[in-house]
Design an enzyme around this catalytic site. Structure first.
Site, PDB file in Angstrom:
ATOM      1  N   HIS A  91     -24.726 -20.059 -17.136  1.00  0.00           N
ATOM      2  CA  HIS A  91     -24.981 -20.131 -15.701  1.00  0.00           C
ATOM      3  C   HIS A  91     -25.458 -18.793 -15.137  1.00  0.00           C
ATOM      4  O   HIS A  91     -25.041 -17.732 -15.590  1.00  0.00           O
ATOM      5  CB  HIS A  91     -23.705 -20.510 -14.952  1.00  0.00           C
ATOM      6  CG  HIS A  91     -23.151 -21.825 -15.365  1.00  0.00           C
ATOM      7  ND1 HIS A  91     -21.861 -22.229 -15.096  1.00  0.00           N
ATOM      8  CD2 HIS A  91     -23.717 -22.850 -16.054  1.00  0.00           C
ATOM      9  CE1 HIS A  91     -21.664 -23.433 -15.613  1.00  0.00           C
ATOM     10  NE2 HIS A  91     -22.776 -23.833 -16.198  1.00  0.00           N
ATOM     11  N   LYS A 122     -20.387 -10.511 -12.418  1.00  0.00           N
ATOM     12  CA  LYS A 122     -19.080 -11.105 -12.717  1.00  0.00           C
ATOM     13  C   LYS A 122     -18.295 -10.148 -13.591  1.00  0.00           C
ATOM     14  O   LYS A 122     -18.854  -9.456 -14.436  1.00  0.00           O
ATOM     15  CB  LYS A 122     -19.233 -12.424 -13.503  1.00  0.00           C
ATOM     16  CG  LYS A 122     -20.020 -13.502 -12.814  1.00  0.00           C
ATOM     17  CD  LYS A 122     -20.283 -14.687 -13.747  1.00  0.00           C
ATOM     18  CE  LYS A 122     -21.212 -15.680 -13.081  1.00  0.00           C
ATOM     19  NZ  LYS A 122     -21.652 -16.747 -13.988  1.00  0.00           N
ATOM     20  N   TYR A 164     -12.267 -14.831 -13.154  1.00  0.00           N
ATOM     21  CA  TYR A 164     -13.603 -14.316 -12.815  1.00  0.00           C
ATOM     22  C   TYR A 164     -13.544 -13.610 -11.471  1.00  0.00           C
ATOM     23  O   TYR A 164     -13.058 -14.206 -10.501  1.00  0.00           O
ATOM     24  CB  TYR A 164     -14.586 -15.467 -12.602  1.00  0.00           C
ATOM     25  CG  TYR A 164     -15.002 -16.255 -13.796  1.00  0.00           C
ATOM     26  CD1 TYR A 164     -14.198 -17.271 -14.284  1.00  0.00           C
ATOM     27  CD2 TYR A 164     -16.221 -16.021 -14.404  1.00  0.00           C
ATOM     28  CE1 TYR A 164     -14.600 -18.036 -15.358  1.00  0.00           C
ATOM     29  CE2 TYR A 164     -16.632 -16.797 -15.480  1.00  0.00           C
ATOM     30  CZ  TYR A 164     -15.816 -17.796 -15.943  1.00  0.00           C
ATOM     31  OH  TYR A 164     -16.215 -18.553 -16.997  1.00  0.00           O
ATOM     32  N   ASP A 181     -24.274 -29.048 -18.144  1.00  0.00           N
ATOM     33  CA  ASP A 181     -24.656 -27.968 -19.072  1.00  0.00           C
ATOM     34  C   ASP A 181     -25.532 -28.500 -20.207  1.00  0.00           C
ATOM     35  O   ASP A 181     -26.442 -27.834 -20.670  1.00  0.00           O
ATOM     36  CB  ASP A 181     -23.405 -27.274 -19.618  1.00  0.00           C
ATOM     37  CG  ASP A 181     -22.737 -26.377 -18.573  1.00  0.00           C
ATOM     38  OD1 ASP A 181     -21.568 -25.991 -18.795  1.00  0.00           O
ATOM     39  OD2 ASP A 181     -23.380 -26.064 -17.548  1.00  0.00           O
TER      40      ASP A 181
END
Ligand SMILES: Cc1cn([C@H]2C[C@H](O)[C@@H](COP(=O)(O)OP(=O)(O)O[C@H]3O[C@H](C)C(=O)[C@H](O)[C@H]3O)O2)c(=O)[nH]c1=O
Length: 189
Positions: A68, A78, A138, A174
């Site tokens: 992603h 991130k 995250y 995905d």
């Protein structure tokens, strides 16, 4: 290392991406580990303010999530930490003009390695769980924006990612990410 620095940056061969080791302050009771510092990390990697924090739990080993990324104006950096279990974490440099465009780095993260993966803006991110009941934390420096979220097919031969386990689960979304076309220009930051 200056006395108050708490993070050791280990380069990953993709400019700006690091496996960060968090120093443990240990004593007879156990340890304290600083997992984030806006001042130190803004200076050293350019991640200064947390916009959102996510936690993911993945029940089975072999699950692949990703790849992603978010396009500007919602491009996001991130910081990924494994709180339980173990993963192979993979990042792909999508920055237009980068000398390592479409190159990837793969590192293991586990609950007991006091490491954080720093994923700069302009990178795709994905992982495969190597143990069941794996939890990740995250930190995002931008907001989730489905309208600017994109994905790459994790098994795209153009990426050449060698996932260590047979894939046990992958979301329909995905599974349906596009294969990189020859005119894919990446992320313009
Ligand atoms: C990414 C994201 C998703 N969501 C919502 C959207 C869906 O309703 C649900 C699951 O989303 P998704 O299937 O995209 O989540 P993952 O595939 O686990 O994505 C995660 O794994 C890959 C490897 C990543 O890098 C993502 O940043 C990380 O969140 O959470 C949110 O509310 N906020 C978010 O930041």
């Amino acid at each position: 290392m200056p006395r108050d620095e708490r993070f050791i940056l280990n380069p990953l061969g993709l400019v700006g991406a690091y496996r960060i080791t968090c120093r443990k302050l240990e004593d007879e009771r156990g340890f304290l580990e600083r997992m984030f510092c806006g001042r130190e990390l803004a200076e050293r990697v350019g991640f200064g303010t947390i916009a959102q924090i996510n936690r993911t739990f993945t029940r089975l080993a072999g699950v692949v999530r990703g790849m992603h990324y978010q396009m500007p104006p919602s491009a996001e950096a991130k910081m990924v930490t494994c709180l339980h279990g173990k993963i192979l974490d993979v990042i792909v440099d999508l920055r237009k003009g980068s000398p390592t465009f479409l190159h990837h780095a793969a590192i293991t993260l586990s609950a007991d390695d006091n490491c954080v993966l720093f994923v700069p803006r302009g990178f795709a991110h994905g992982f495969q769980t190597l143990q069941p009941d794996t939890e990740l934390l995250y930190l995002h420096d931008n907001y989730y924006d489905p309208g600017h979220e994109h994905g790459l097919f994790p098994l795209d031969p153009e990426l050449g990612v060698r996932w260590p386990l047979q894939i046990s689960q992958i979301s329909d979304r995905d599974r349906s990410h596009p294969i990189i076309s020859k005119d894919f220009e990446g992320v313009i930051l």
